[in-house]
Structure formats: structure tokens, C-alpha cells
Design a protein around this motif. Structure first.
Motif, PDB file in Angstrom:
ATOM      1  N   GLU A 196       0.846  -1.079   0.018  1.00  0.00           N
ATOM      2  CA  GLU A 196       0.073  -0.046   0.070  1.00  0.00           C
ATOM      3  C   GLU A 196       0.872   1.157   0.243  1.00  0.00           C
ATOM      4  OE1 GLU A 196      -3.682   1.537   2.745  1.00  0.00           O
ATOM      5  OE2 GLU A 196      -2.636  -0.264   3.275  1.00  0.00           O
ATOM      6  N   SER A 197       0.861   2.001  -1.073  1.00  0.00           N
ATOM      7  CA  SER A 197       1.807   3.154  -1.363  1.00  0.00           C
ATOM      8  C   SER A 197       1.287   4.132  -0.052  1.00  0.00           C
ATOM      9  CB  SER A 197       1.732   3.766  -2.635  1.00  0.00           C
ATOM     10  OG  SER A 197       0.510   4.234  -2.751  1.00  0.00           O
ATOM     11  N   MET A 198       1.996   5.132   0.365  1.00  0.00           N
ATOM     12  CA  MET A 198       1.970   6.034   1.097  1.00  0.00           C
ATOM     13  C   MET A 198       2.848   7.416   0.725  1.00  0.00           C
ATOM     14  SD  MET A 198       2.500   3.934   4.664  1.00  0.00           S
ATOM     15  CE  MET A 198       4.007   4.612   4.998  1.00  0.00           C
ATOM     16  N   ASP A 199       2.423   8.515   1.177  1.00  0.00           N
ATOM     17  CA  ASP A 199       3.418   9.618   1.110  1.00  0.00           C
ATOM     18  C   ASP A 199       4.901   9.417   1.724  1.00  0.00           C
ATOM     19  OD1 ASP A 199       1.741  11.109  -0.703  1.00  0.00           O
ATOM     20  OD2 ASP A 199       0.908  12.450   1.123  1.00  0.00           O
ATOM     21  N   PHE A 200       5.755  10.201   1.172  1.00  0.00           N
ATOM     22  CA  PHE A 200       6.957   9.728   1.581  1.00  0.00           C
ATOM     23  C   PHE A 200       7.249  10.192   3.150  1.00  0.00           C
ATOM     24  CE2 PHE A 200      11.798  10.559   2.217  1.00  0.00           C
ATOM     25  CZ  PHE A 200      12.336   9.513   1.869  1.00  0.00           C
ATOM     26  N   LEU A 201       6.483  11.482   3.375  1.00  0.00           N
ATOM     27  CA  LEU A 201       6.469  12.028   4.674  1.00  0.00           C
ATOM     28  C   LEU A 201       5.486  11.536   5.522  1.00  0.00           C
ATOM     29  CD1 LEU A 201       7.464  15.852   3.939  1.00  0.00           C
ATOM     30  CD2 LEU A 201       9.103  14.095   4.624  1.00  0.00           C
ATOM     31  N   PRO A 202       5.615  11.223   6.782  1.00  0.00           N
ATOM     32  CA  PRO A 202       4.555  10.687   7.519  1.00  0.00           C
ATOM     33  C   PRO A 202       3.421  11.724   7.744  1.00  0.00           C
ATOM     34  CG  PRO A 202       6.615  10.189   8.574  1.00  0.00           C
ATOM     35  CD  PRO A 202       6.960  11.247   7.288  1.00  0.00           C
ATOM     36  N   GLY A 203       2.210  11.186   7.901  1.00  0.00           N
ATOM     37  CA  GLY A 203       1.183  12.077   8.183  1.00  0.00           C
ATOM     38  C   GLY A 203      -0.137  11.517   7.610  1.00  0.00           C
ATOM     39  N   ASP A 204      -1.260  12.167   7.710  1.00  0.00           N
ATOM     40  CA  ASP A 204      -2.439  11.778   7.285  1.00  0.00           C
ATOM     41  C   ASP A 204      -2.404  11.829   5.524  1.00  0.00           C
ATOM     42  OD1 ASP A 204      -4.133  12.811  10.076  1.00  0.00           O
ATOM     43  OD2 ASP A 204      -3.435  10.796   9.817  1.00  0.00           O
ATOM     44  N   SER A 205      -2.344  10.625   5.032  1.00  0.00           N
ATOM     45  CA  SER A 205      -2.413  10.731   3.504  1.00  0.00           C
ATOM     46  C   SER A 205      -2.832   9.876   2.875  1.00  0.00           C
ATOM     47  CB  SER A 205      -0.783  11.134   2.751  1.00  0.00           C
ATOM     48  OG  SER A 205      -0.477   9.831   3.265  1.00  0.00           O
ATOM     49  N   PRO A 206      -3.649   9.843   1.757  1.00  0.00           N
ATOM     50  CA  PRO A 206      -4.263   8.682   1.036  1.00  0.00           C
ATOM     51  C   PRO A 206      -3.584   7.724   0.859  1.00  0.00           C
ATOM     52  CG  PRO A 206      -4.342  10.644  -0.345  1.00  0.00           C
ATOM     53  CD  PRO A 206      -3.584  11.169   0.900  1.00  0.00           C
ATOM     54  N   THR A 207      -3.753   6.377   0.878  1.00  0.00           N
ATOM     55  CA  THR A 207      -2.852   5.390   0.270  1.00  0.00           C
ATOM     56  C   THR A 207      -3.593   4.688  -0.839  1.00  0.00           C
ATOM     57  OG1 THR A 207      -4.104   3.830   2.148  1.00  0.00           O
ATOM     58  CG2 THR A 207      -2.130   4.964   2.864  1.00  0.00           C
ATOM     59  N   LYS A 208      -2.681   3.902  -1.305  1.00  0.00           N
ATOM     60  CA  LYS A 208      -3.268   3.165  -2.655  1.00  0.00           C
ATOM     61  C   LYS A 208      -2.571   1.857  -2.726  1.00  0.00           C
ATOM     62  CE  LYS A 208      -2.299   3.351  -7.568  1.00  0.00           C
ATOM     63  NZ  LYS A 208      -1.489   4.100  -8.555  1.00  0.00           N
ATOM     64  N   LEU A 209      -3.583   0.747  -2.861  1.00  0.00           N
ATOM     65  CA  LEU A 209      -2.974  -0.414  -2.879  1.00  0.00           C
ATOM     66  C   LEU A 209      -2.153  -0.619  -4.420  1.00  0.00           C
ATOM     67  CD1 LEU A 209      -5.684  -2.963  -1.602  1.00  0.00           C
ATOM     68  CD2 LEU A 209      -3.312  -2.587  -0.656  1.00  0.00           C
ATOM     69  N   LEU A 210      -1.242  -1.189  -4.289  1.00  0.00           N
ATOM     70  CA  LEU A 210      -0.412  -1.120  -5.636  1.00  0.00           C
ATOM     71  C   LEU A 210      -0.503  -2.844  -6.249  1.00  0.00           C
ATOM     72  CD1 LEU A 210       2.998   0.425  -4.898  1.00  0.00           C
ATOM     73  CD2 LEU A 210       1.101   1.291  -5.954  1.00  0.00           C
ATOM     74  N   PRO A 211      -0.899  -2.826  -7.524  1.00  0.00           N
ATOM     75  CA  PRO A 211      -0.952  -4.134  -7.896  1.00  0.00           C
ATOM     76  C   PRO A 211       0.594  -4.590  -8.033  1.00  0.00           C
ATOM     77  CG  PRO A 211      -1.267  -2.562  -9.805  1.00  0.00           C
ATOM     78  CD  PRO A 211      -1.030  -1.740  -8.368  1.00  0.00           C
ATOM     79  N   PRO A 212       1.084  -5.831  -8.044  1.00  0.00           N
ATOM     80  CA  PRO A 212       2.240  -6.516  -8.016  1.00  0.00           C
ATOM     81  C   PRO A 212       3.466  -5.899  -8.962  1.00  0.00           C
ATOM     82  CG  PRO A 212       0.808  -8.367  -7.394  1.00  0.00           C
ATOM     83  CD  PRO A 212       0.068  -6.920  -7.820  1.00  0.00           C
ATOM     84  N   GLU A 213       2.775  -5.738 -10.035  1.00  0.00           N
ATOM     85  CA  GLU A 213       3.579  -5.166 -11.486  1.00  0.00           C
ATOM     86  C   GLU A 213       4.153  -3.725 -11.131  1.00  0.00           C
ATOM     87  OE1 GLU A 213      -0.668  -4.712 -12.695  1.00  0.00           O
ATOM     88  OE2 GLU A 213       0.429  -6.478 -11.914  1.00  0.00           O
ATOM     89  N   GLU A 214       3.544  -2.988 -10.038  1.00  0.00           N
ATOM     90  CA  GLU A 214       3.997  -1.835  -9.685  1.00  0.00           C
ATOM     91  C   GLU A 214       5.041  -1.921  -8.414  1.00  0.00           C
ATOM     92  OE1 GLU A 214       1.100   1.344  -9.426  1.00  0.00           O
ATOM     93  OE2 GLU A 214      -0.096   0.570 -11.543  1.00  0.00           O
ATOM     94  N   TRP A 215       5.355  -3.040  -8.095  1.00  0.00           N
ATOM     95  CA  TRP A 215       5.935  -2.987  -6.588  1.00  0.00           C
ATOM     96  C   TRP A 215       7.528  -2.663  -7.083  1.00  0.00           C
ATOM     97  CZ3 TRP A 215       4.264  -8.203  -4.097  1.00  0.00           C
ATOM     98  CH2 TRP A 215       2.897  -8.120  -3.690  1.00  0.00           C
ATOM     99  N   ALA A 216       7.913  -2.932  -8.275  1.00  0.00           N
ATOM    100  CA  ALA A 216       9.466  -2.718  -8.723  1.00  0.00           C
ATOM    101  C   ALA A 216       9.417  -1.340  -9.583  1.00  0.00           C
ATOM    102  CB  ALA A 216      10.062  -3.661  -9.390  1.00  0.00           C
ATOM    103  N   ALA A 217      10.317  -0.485  -9.001  1.00  0.00           N
ATOM    104  CA  ALA A 217      10.606   0.692  -9.816  1.00  0.00           C
ATOM    105  C   ALA A 217      11.652   0.313 -11.138  1.00  0.00           C
ATOM    106  CB  ALA A 217      11.092   1.943  -9.164  1.00  0.00           C
ATOM    107  N   PRO A 218      11.094   0.629 -12.178  1.00  0.00           N
ATOM    108  CA  PRO A 218      12.262   0.296 -13.395  1.00  0.00           C
ATOM    109  C   PRO A 218      13.429   1.316 -13.266  1.00  0.00           C
ATOM    110  CG  PRO A 218      10.446   1.641 -14.317  1.00  0.00           C
ATOM    111  CD  PRO A 218      10.180   1.197 -12.710  1.00  0.00           C
ATOM    112  N   PHE A 219      14.779   0.660 -13.566  1.00  0.00           N
ATOM    113  CA  PHE A 219      15.989   1.223 -13.399  1.00  0.00           C
ATOM    114  C   PHE A 219      16.857   0.721 -14.572  1.00  0.00           C
ATOM    115  CE2 PHE A 219      20.132   2.254 -11.723  1.00  0.00           C
ATOM    116  CZ  PHE A 219      19.897   3.594 -11.540  1.00  0.00           C
ATOM    117  N   PRO A 220      17.358   1.413 -15.530  1.00  0.00           N
ATOM    118  CA  PRO A 220      18.253   0.992 -16.312  1.00  0.00           C
ATOM    119  C   PRO A 220      19.598   0.485 -15.822  1.00  0.00           C
ATOM    120  CG  PRO A 220      17.814   3.363 -16.567  1.00  0.00           C
ATOM    121  CD  PRO A 220      17.288   2.871 -15.375  1.00  0.00           C
ATOM    122  N   GLY A 221      19.816  -0.627 -16.118  1.00  0.00           N
ATOM    123  CA  GLY A 221      21.298  -1.180 -15.926  1.00  0.00           C
ATOM    124  C   GLY A 221      20.983  -2.511 -14.845  1.00  0.00           C
ATOM    125  N   GLY A 222      19.746  -2.585 -14.515  1.00  0.00           N
ATOM    126  CA  GLY A 222      19.631  -3.647 -13.340  1.00  0.00           C
ATOM    127  C   GLY A 222      18.557  -3.331 -12.423  1.00  0.00           C
TER     128      GLY A 222
END
Length: 191
Positions: A88-114
Motif C-alpha cells: 500500500e503506497s504512502m506519501d514519503f513524509l509521515p502524516g495523514d495522506s491517502p494510500t493506494k494498493l499497488l498491484p504486483p506489477e508496480e512493486w518494482a521501480a524500473p531502473f536502467p542497468g539492473g
């Protein structure tokens, strides 16, 4: 009394040379870093044994972290039977922010080179964090900057890694060089 003056002069000169070396090269940072690696090598087996002895397979926690030029991690993670099952994604800074369930295909951030460990939420089970720390200790212990362990469960609560850059005038610190993550609000879940 005249024999004390040369000793005081020598002591002052040695002290001034020591201060100049510290200002120019910051050798104390390297010594502190070596002690931190020694501490981690000694505490890691005990922390892992503490975690393993409790046989916790179902748990949740919040992770926040940063890998320069790669990703920001900020999520509530649920682990069942030793595998990440919900992020469940959250805002980077703690606090009352909306969260969003992420599907498994969004669990990894693509990064060139590995793939980068910190940029894939599927890596965040406690055994995988221990394995990652073990690998760094074996392959590049000098990249470990700080590790803290939970006193009750043994898991890693804070971990920073990257390149040690002393802060001396002749070896200036240009900026933050390092990746880090923290784990908070850990809870054991009922089966």
C-alpha cells in the motif's frame, strides 16, 4: 621547571598537527566507519537468530527509503507465509495522506542497468533484508554506513549504504551519496 617547557611545547605542536590532520583528511570518520562495520558483523548473527527463533511468517510494517537517482520507497507492506502479498503506497513524509494498493506489477521501480534492492517492494521480507546485508558484508563491507536492529524481534530498523566520504577539507563531502531505508510500525499478524 625549564625541562617542562619543551614538553609542553612538544605536546602543543603534536596537538596542532593532529587537529590539522583531522581538519584536512578527517581520519576519525574512517575509524568510526570501521567500528560500525565491526559492530554490524558482530550483531547481525544475533539479530538474525532472534528473528529466526520467533518463526514469524505473517507481519506488516511501513518502509521508507531513498536510492539516489533511482527511487523513493514509502509503503505499508504485508507479508504472509514469508512472501510479500500486499503493498500500500504512502506519501514519503509521515502524516495523514491517502494510500493506494499497488498491484504486483508496480512493486518494482524500473531502473536502467539492473534491479536495485531498495526499489522493489517484493524484496522487503525480513529474511531477504538479512540476506542483502549478508551479501554486502561479504562483497563490499565498506559500503555499509549504519545498521540498527530491533531489540525485540531482531529485524533491521534502519540501514544506510553507499560510499563513505570523509568530511575533511582535502576530501570534501559533496552531498548525500547513500541509499537508506527504515522500517517502522512492525506488527505480527494473526494467521
Amino acid at each position: 621547571m625549564s625541562s617542562i617547557k619543551p614538553i609542553i611545547k612538544a605536546a602543543v605542536i603534536v596537538l596542532l598537527i593532529g587537529i590539522a590532520i583531522q581538519i584536512l583528511f578527517d581520519p576519525l570518520a574512517s575509524a568510526k566507519h570501521a567500528l560500525e562495520i565491526w559492530r554490524v558483523r558482530n550483531e547481525l548473527p544475533e539479530a538474525r537468530a532472534k528473528w529466526d527463533a520467533q518463526k514469524i511468517a505473517d507481519y506488516s510494517f511501513e518502509v521508507r527509503g531513498y536510492a539516489p537517482l533511482a527511487c523513493l520507497a514509502s509503503a505499508r507492506i504485508e507479508v504472509r507465509n514469508g512472501a510479500v502479498v500486499q503493498v500500500e503506497s504512502m506519501d514519503f513524509l509521515p502524516g495523514d495522506s491517502p494510500t493506494k494498493l499497488l498491484p504486483p506489477e508496480e512493486w518494482a521501480a524500473p531502473f536502467p542497468g539492473g534491479q536495485i534492492f531498495l526499489c522493489d517492494y517484493a524484496n522487503f521480507t525480513m529474511p531477504q533484508v538479512f540476506d542483502f546485508l549478508d551479501q554486502l558484508l561479504e562483497m563490499d563491507a565498506s559500503s555499509i554506513l549504519q545498521v540498527d536492529f530491533d531489540p525485540n524481534y531482531g529485524f533491521t530498523t534502519y540501514f544506510s549504504f553507499g560510499s563513505l566520504v570523509p568530511k575533511g577539507v582535502l576530501s570534501p563531502r559533496i552531498g548525500d551519496c547513500c541509499s537508506w531505508f527504515s522500517i517502522e510500525n512492525f506488527q505480527v499478524l494473526e494467521e
